[in-house]
Design a protein around this motif. Structure first.
Motif, PDB file in Angstrom:
ATOM      1  N   GLY A  72       0.802  -0.892  -0.005  1.00  0.00           N
ATOM      2  CA  GLY A  72       0.145  -0.169   0.228  1.00  0.00           C
ATOM      3  C   GLY A  72       0.580   0.973   0.096  1.00  0.00           C
ATOM      4  O   GLY A  72       0.650   2.170  -0.883  1.00  0.00           O
ATOM      5  N   HIS A  73       1.452   1.305   0.949  1.00  0.00           N
ATOM      6  CA  HIS A  73       2.891   2.559   0.736  1.00  0.00           C
ATOM      7  C   HIS A  73       3.713   2.742  -0.792  1.00  0.00           C
ATOM      8  O   HIS A  73       3.576   4.093  -0.886  1.00  0.00           O
ATOM      9  CB  HIS A  73       3.621   1.920   1.865  1.00  0.00           C
ATOM     10  N   ALA A  74       3.834   1.591  -1.250  1.00  0.00           N
ATOM     11  CA  ALA A  74       4.995   1.844  -3.065  1.00  0.00           C
ATOM     12  C   ALA A  74       3.285   2.135  -3.941  1.00  0.00           C
ATOM     13  O   ALA A  74       3.273   2.889  -4.421  1.00  0.00           O
ATOM     14  CB  ALA A  74       5.344   0.851  -3.039  1.00  0.00           C
ATOM     15  N   PHE A  75       1.608   2.071  -3.745  1.00  0.00           N
ATOM     16  CA  PHE A  75       0.766   2.176  -4.550  1.00  0.00           C
ATOM     17  C   PHE A  75       0.738   3.422  -3.625  1.00  0.00           C
ATOM     18  O   PHE A  75       0.698   4.569  -5.094  1.00  0.00           O
ATOM     19  CB  PHE A  75      -0.468   0.907  -4.662  1.00  0.00           C
ATOM     20  N   MET A  76       0.416   3.631  -2.924  1.00  0.00           N
ATOM     21  CA  MET A  76       0.045   5.181  -3.213  1.00  0.00           C
ATOM     22  C   MET A  76       1.308   6.346  -2.798  1.00  0.00           C
ATOM     23  O   MET A  76       0.562   7.542  -3.725  1.00  0.00           O
ATOM     24  CB  MET A  76      -0.367   5.119  -0.756  1.00  0.00           C
ATOM     25  N   SER A  77       2.423   6.184  -2.955  1.00  0.00           N
ATOM     26  CA  SER A  77       3.482   7.258  -3.170  1.00  0.00           C
ATOM     27  C   SER A  77       3.772   7.049  -4.626  1.00  0.00           C
ATOM     28  O   SER A  77       4.101   8.113  -5.613  1.00  0.00           O
ATOM     29  CB  SER A  77       5.161   6.588  -2.956  1.00  0.00           C
ATOM     30  N   ALA A  78       3.325   6.207  -5.117  1.00  0.00           N
ATOM     31  CA  ALA A  78       3.655   6.326  -6.647  1.00  0.00           C
ATOM     32  C   ALA A  78       2.252   6.653  -7.241  1.00  0.00           C
ATOM     33  O   ALA A  78       2.861   6.845  -8.552  1.00  0.00           O
ATOM     34  CB  ALA A  78       3.979   4.485  -6.977  1.00  0.00           C
ATOM     35  N   SER A  79       1.529   6.065  -6.464  1.00  0.00           N
ATOM     36  CA  SER A  79       0.538   6.800  -7.730  1.00  0.00           C
ATOM     37  C   SER A  79      -0.289   8.144  -6.954  1.00  0.00           C
ATOM     38  O   SER A  79      -0.636   9.519  -8.673  1.00  0.00           O
ATOM     39  CB  SER A  79      -0.880   6.038  -7.176  1.00  0.00           C
ATOM     40  N   ILE A  80       0.347   9.143  -5.891  1.00  0.00           N
ATOM     41  CA  ILE A  80       0.201  10.370  -5.989  1.00  0.00           C
ATOM     42  C   ILE A  80       1.460  10.623  -6.033  1.00  0.00           C
ATOM     43  O   ILE A  80       1.433  12.614  -6.585  1.00  0.00           O
ATOM     44  CB  ILE A  80      -0.436  10.683  -4.152  1.00  0.00           C
ATOM     45  N   PRO A  82       4.051  11.823  -7.592  1.00  0.00           N
ATOM     46  CA  PRO A  82       4.308  12.417  -9.691  1.00  0.00           C
ATOM     47  C   PRO A  82       2.894  13.011 -10.062  1.00  0.00           C
ATOM     48  O   PRO A  82       3.112  13.716 -10.233  1.00  0.00           O
ATOM     49  CB  PRO A  82       4.400  10.751  -9.960  1.00  0.00           C
ATOM     50  N   VAL A  83       1.892  12.759  -9.295  1.00  0.00           N
ATOM     51  CA  VAL A  83       0.678  13.542 -10.044  1.00  0.00           C
ATOM     52  C   VAL A  83       1.167  14.982  -9.515  1.00  0.00           C
ATOM     53  O   VAL A  83       0.834  16.081  -9.555  1.00  0.00           O
ATOM     54  CB  VAL A  83      -0.654  13.082  -9.873  1.00  0.00           C
ATOM     55  N   LEU A  84       1.357  14.817  -7.820  1.00  0.00           N
ATOM     56  CA  LEU A  84       0.954  15.930  -7.241  1.00  0.00           C
ATOM     57  C   LEU A  84       2.923  17.292  -8.142  1.00  0.00           C
ATOM     58  O   LEU A  84       2.677  17.932  -8.102  1.00  0.00           O
ATOM     59  CB  LEU A  84       1.725  15.622  -5.748  1.00  0.00           C
ATOM     60  N   GLY A  85       3.606  16.241  -7.748  1.00  0.00           N
ATOM     61  CA  GLY A  85       5.300  16.602  -8.610  1.00  0.00           C
ATOM     62  C   GLY A  85       5.021  17.518  -9.460  1.00  0.00           C
ATOM     63  O   GLY A  85       5.382  18.982 -10.023  1.00  0.00           O
ATOM     64  N   TYR A  86       3.233  17.139 -11.143  1.00  0.00           N
ATOM     65  CA  TYR A  86       3.227  17.903 -11.767  1.00  0.00           C
ATOM     66  C   TYR A  86       2.834  19.423 -11.494  1.00  0.00           C
ATOM     67  O   TYR A  86       2.971  20.194 -12.467  1.00  0.00           O
ATOM     68  CB  TYR A  86       2.570  17.134 -12.824  1.00  0.00           C
ATOM     69  N   LEU A  87       1.908  18.551 -10.770  1.00  0.00           N
ATOM     70  CA  LEU A  87       1.493  19.943 -10.153  1.00  0.00           C
ATOM     71  C   LEU A  87       1.775  21.248  -9.846  1.00  0.00           C
ATOM     72  O   LEU A  87       1.544  22.317  -9.326  1.00  0.00           O
ATOM     73  CB  LEU A  87      -0.507  19.549  -9.427  1.00  0.00           C
ATOM     74  N   LEU A 102       9.223  13.554 -12.941  1.00  0.00           N
ATOM     75  CA  LEU A 102      10.420  12.691 -12.527  1.00  0.00           C
ATOM     76  C   LEU A 102      10.852  13.447 -10.631  1.00  0.00           C
ATOM     77  O   LEU A 102      11.096  11.767 -10.490  1.00  0.00           O
ATOM     78  CB  LEU A 102      11.548  12.674 -13.107  1.00  0.00           C
ATOM     79  N   LEU A 103      10.916  14.153 -10.162  1.00  0.00           N
ATOM     80  CA  LEU A 103      10.985  14.088  -9.505  1.00  0.00           C
ATOM     81  C   LEU A 103       9.811  13.053  -8.069  1.00  0.00           C
ATOM     82  O   LEU A 103      10.146  12.635  -6.997  1.00  0.00           O
ATOM     83  CB  LEU A 103      10.444  15.873  -8.376  1.00  0.00           C
ATOM     84  N   GLY A 104       8.724  13.598  -8.274  1.00  0.00           N
ATOM     85  CA  GLY A 104       7.348  12.865  -7.454  1.00  0.00           C
ATOM     86  C   GLY A 104       7.949  11.105  -8.065  1.00  0.00           C
ATOM     87  O   GLY A 104       7.603  10.222  -7.393  1.00  0.00           O
ATOM     88  N   MET A 105       8.552  10.561  -9.224  1.00  0.00           N
ATOM     89  CA  MET A 105       8.790   9.527  -9.257  1.00  0.00           C
ATOM     90  C   MET A 105       9.990   8.717  -8.178  1.00  0.00           C
ATOM     91  O   MET A 105      10.178   7.561  -7.823  1.00  0.00           O
ATOM     92  CB  MET A 105       9.006   8.683 -10.800  1.00  0.00           C
TER      93      MET A 105
END
Length: 194
Positions: A72-80, A82-87, A102-105
């Motif tokens: 769950g930690h890996a899923f949540m951080s990988a889904s959130i 990169p999107v947050l970094g973009y925004l 890329l920073l978010g990933m």
């Protein structure tokens, strides 16, 4: 250091970050992206939950690769992240959105690695959770690219919520306890162990 990184992927931090993204989209009145965000994140979360329930409640897993459910930690951080970094970066200057992704990933991969290092998950659980999260983020970002440049007001609110989420770093949400209790209730069995 690894424990700090692993705590950053906890629901106590990632859920407020996901809410910040939702709020940002609502403030932009980007209703199709708002709906897509919650549907994609919800569907991925349901897969993570289902995999954990299957193992805890019924012992369904893959012993050969020590797979007991998606991280769950890996899923949540990988889904959130990169999107947050973009925004956050795209709102500052057009064209920086990709750097934010890329920073978010990179941050999400650090959280994922930390889960293995601290012994919370096996590599198979982390890789599968991270892959699912990145799939959610990439699908959402492909839709987001059509929405135009972010507006600063929503961006500022999202950044403030991220800071508030960071303040929660170190707090642990009782999500795993809830999942365990739910699995035992649904199955009527004791937890499986390998």
């Amino acid at each position: 250091m690894w424990h700090i990184l692993t705590n950053f992927g906890d629901s106590a931090v990632m859920i407020p970050a996901a809410l910040a993204i939702g709020l940002w989209l609502a403030l932009r009145r980007a209703w199709s992206q708002f709906l897509a965000w919650w549907l994609l994140l919800g569907a991925g979360s349901l897969l993570v939950l289902s995999s954990k329930l299957a193992f805890i409640g019924w012992g369904i897993g893959i012993a050969a690769i020590r797979f007991t459910g998606l991280s769950g930690h890996a899923f949540m951080s990988a889904s959130i992240l990169p999107v947050l970094g973009y925004l956050l970066l795209e709102g500052c200057r057009s064209g920086l959105g990709r750097a934010g992704v890329l920073l978010g990933m990179g941050a999400a991969l650090a959280v994922a690695v930390s889960r293995v290092v601290v012994g919370a998950h096996s590599p198979s659980e982390v890789i599968s959770g991270c892959a699912l999260g990145l799939w959610v983020a990439i699908l959402f970002l492909r839709m987001q690219g059509k929405a135009g440049r972010p507006q600063q007001m929503g961006l500022i609110i999202a950044a403030c919520l991220l800071v508030a989420a960071g303040a929660l770093l170190g707090l642990r949400a009782p999500s795993q306890d809830f999942i365990t209790q739910l699995a035992l209730y649904l199955s009527g069995r004791a937890p499986a162990s390998w």
